[in-house]
Design a protein around this motif. Structure first.
Motif, PDB file in Angstrom:
ATOM      1  N   LEU A  56     -41.859  36.135  87.477  1.00 20.83           N
ATOM      2  CA  LEU A  56     -43.021  36.580  86.708  1.00 20.83           C
ATOM      3  C   LEU A  56     -43.100  35.831  85.373  1.00 20.83           C
ATOM      4  O   LEU A  56     -44.187  35.475  84.917  1.00 20.83           O
ATOM      5  N   GLY A  57     -41.924  35.593  84.772  1.00 18.33           N
ATOM      6  CA  GLY A  57     -41.902  34.806  83.548  1.00 18.33           C
ATOM      7  C   GLY A  57     -42.433  33.411  83.777  1.00 18.33           C
ATOM      8  O   GLY A  57     -43.185  32.867  82.953  1.00 18.33           O
ATOM      9  N   ALA A  58     -42.059  32.814  84.916  1.00 14.83           N
ATOM     10  CA  ALA A  58     -42.554  31.480  85.260  1.00 14.83           C
ATOM     11  C   ALA A  58     -44.070  31.493  85.430  1.00 14.83           C
ATOM     12  O   ALA A  58     -44.767  30.563  85.007  1.00 14.83           O
ATOM     13  N   MET A  59     -44.598  32.560  86.065  1.00 13.55           N
ATOM     14  CA  MET A  59     -46.046  32.638  86.284  1.00 13.55           C
ATOM     15  C   MET A  59     -46.793  32.718  84.956  1.00 13.55           C
ATOM     16  O   MET A  59     -47.753  31.963  84.729  1.00 13.55           O
ATOM     17  N   PHE A  60     -46.360  33.627  84.066  1.00 18.59           N
ATOM     18  CA  PHE A  60     -47.059  33.767  82.783  1.00 18.59           C
ATOM     19  C   PHE A  60     -46.924  32.502  81.931  1.00 18.59           C
ATOM     20  O   PHE A  60     -47.850  32.135  81.187  1.00 18.59           O
ATOM     21  N   MET A  61     -45.785  31.831  82.065  1.00 21.78           N
ATOM     22  CA  MET A  61     -45.600  30.595  81.321  1.00 21.78           C
ATOM     23  C   MET A  61     -46.563  29.518  81.821  1.00 21.78           C
ATOM     24  O   MET A  61     -47.175  28.791  81.026  1.00 21.78           O
ATOM     25  N   ARG A  62     -46.721  29.444  83.138  1.00 20.96           N
ATOM     26  CA  ARG A  62     -47.613  28.444  83.715  1.00 20.96           C
ATOM     27  C   ARG A  62     -49.073  28.761  83.374  1.00 20.96           C
ATOM     28  O   ARG A  62     -49.865  27.847  83.089  1.00 20.96           O
ATOM     29  N   LEU A  63     -49.442  30.041  83.425  1.00 25.01           N
ATOM     30  CA  LEU A  63     -50.812  30.410  83.081  1.00 25.01           C
ATOM     31  C   LEU A  63     -51.090  30.094  81.611  1.00 25.01           C
ATOM     32  O   LEU A  63     -52.173  29.600  81.263  1.00 25.01           O
ATOM     33  N   GLY A  64     -50.115  30.372  80.745  1.00 25.26           N
ATOM     34  CA  GLY A  64     -50.287  30.053  79.334  1.00 25.26           C
ATOM     35  C   GLY A  64     -50.467  28.565  79.107  1.00 25.26           C
ATOM     36  O   GLY A  64     -51.309  28.138  78.305  1.00 25.26           O
ATOM     37  N   LEU A  65     -49.696  27.757  79.845  1.00 24.02           N
ATOM     38  CA  LEU A  65     -49.826  26.306  79.721  1.00 24.02           C
ATOM     39  C   LEU A  65     -51.164  25.814  80.256  1.00 24.02           C
ATOM     40  O   LEU A  65     -51.768  24.894  79.698  1.00 24.02           O
ATOM     41  N   LEU A  66     -51.644  26.446  81.344  1.00 20.95           N
ATOM     42  CA  LEU A  66     -52.935  26.051  81.911  1.00 20.95           C
ATOM     43  C   LEU A  66     -54.069  26.269  80.923  1.00 20.95           C
ATOM     44  O   LEU A  66     -55.011  25.470  80.844  1.00 20.95           O
ATOM     45  N   PHE A  67     -53.995  27.372  80.184  1.00 18.23           N
ATOM     46  CA  PHE A  67     -55.046  27.656  79.214  1.00 18.23           C
ATOM     47  C   PHE A  67     -54.837  26.881  77.910  1.00 18.23           C
ATOM     48  O   PHE A  67     -55.583  27.071  76.946  1.00 18.23           O
TER      49      PHE A  67
END
Length: 254
Positions: A56-67
């Protein structure tokens, strides 16, 4: 919200989504292996929680980077030069991430084969909590490296932010389902665990080479990993008798 999911009605966007999803899953396997090996160092009742928090940490990190796509592109700008070789923010992240991955893989190999250097028993709750926090910290640190690679791939493959976000979320959902069986299988088979650690060494070398500007085609790496997995599956099928026991391999998966 509408702008994020407007691509659903566009047939060409579904092709981009399918291609990106496949690539994200392939890239995510590395992350799952790393998380599974680190989580296996925890008591059985904490392993699933560590895997879930890590993914889940990886997912939120990737979403943050995408934005933060503009920031991602700024990481490619050269910061300084050494002996004619320029280095960007992305290069530094890949180099230090690769070095950390090499360190963790070699250290884990040593502990599995030789035993931990500091084997003093410590079963107190405070120590267990500290170990859990340390494992999560290590997972998050490597998530940064894996997420950066994943996001750069996503940005290069798709133009619609909605396609990229959807592919990342679905990929993490798949990894959440696959993490436990992958982790249990790796923990139950010592030779597979050593093979997985050798993959982490290979990935670490690739990251460092990429950071220094040497592009190793991913196809070569994945072919080597795929061939090694095929050989190991044949070995597992033909093996007779009880497998070797590594230090800590007597833990039962959760």
């Amino acid at each position: 919200m509408e702008s994020l999911f407007g691509w659903i009605t566009q047939p060409e966007a579904w092709l981009a989504f399918g291609t990106l999803l496949l690539l994200e899953v392939v890239l995510g396997i590395d992350n799952v292996i790393f998380i599974s090996i680190l989580a296996g160092k925890l008591p059985p009742e904490q392993q699933q929680r560590a895997r879930t928090i890590g993914l889940l940490g990886a997912m939120f990190m990737r979403l943050g980077l995408l934005f933060s796509i503009s920031w991602i592109y700024s990481l490619k700008n050269e910061l300084f030069e050494v002996f004619g070789q320029g280095f960007s923010g992305r290069d530094l992240i890949l180099i230090f991430g690769g070095l950390f991955l090499l360190y963790k893989a070699v250290k884990e190999m040593h502990e599995q084969l030789e035993g931990p250097e500091h084997g003093a028993g410590s079963s107190g709750g405070a120590v267990v909590g500290a170990n859990f926090a340390a494992i999560i910290g290590q997972i998050m640190l490597l998530d940064i490296v894996f997420s950066l690679d994943s996001v750069i791939t996503a940005v290069g493959m798709a133009d619609d932010i909605g396609v990229m976000v959807s592919a990342v979320v679905v990929t993490v959902a798949i990894m959440l389902v696959a993490a436990r069986p992958i982790g249990d299988f790796v923990q139950a088979h010592p030779t597979v665990k050593m093979l997985a650690l050798s993959f982490l060494l290979l990935i670490g070398v690739n990251l460092i080479a990429d950071g220094f500007g040497f592009k190793i085609p991913k196809g070569y790496t994945y072919f080597a990993m795929g061939f090694a997995i095929a050989v190991e599956l044949l070995n597992l099928r033909m093996r007779r008798g009880k497998p070797v026991q590594l230090h800590g391999s007597d833990r039962q998966p959760d």
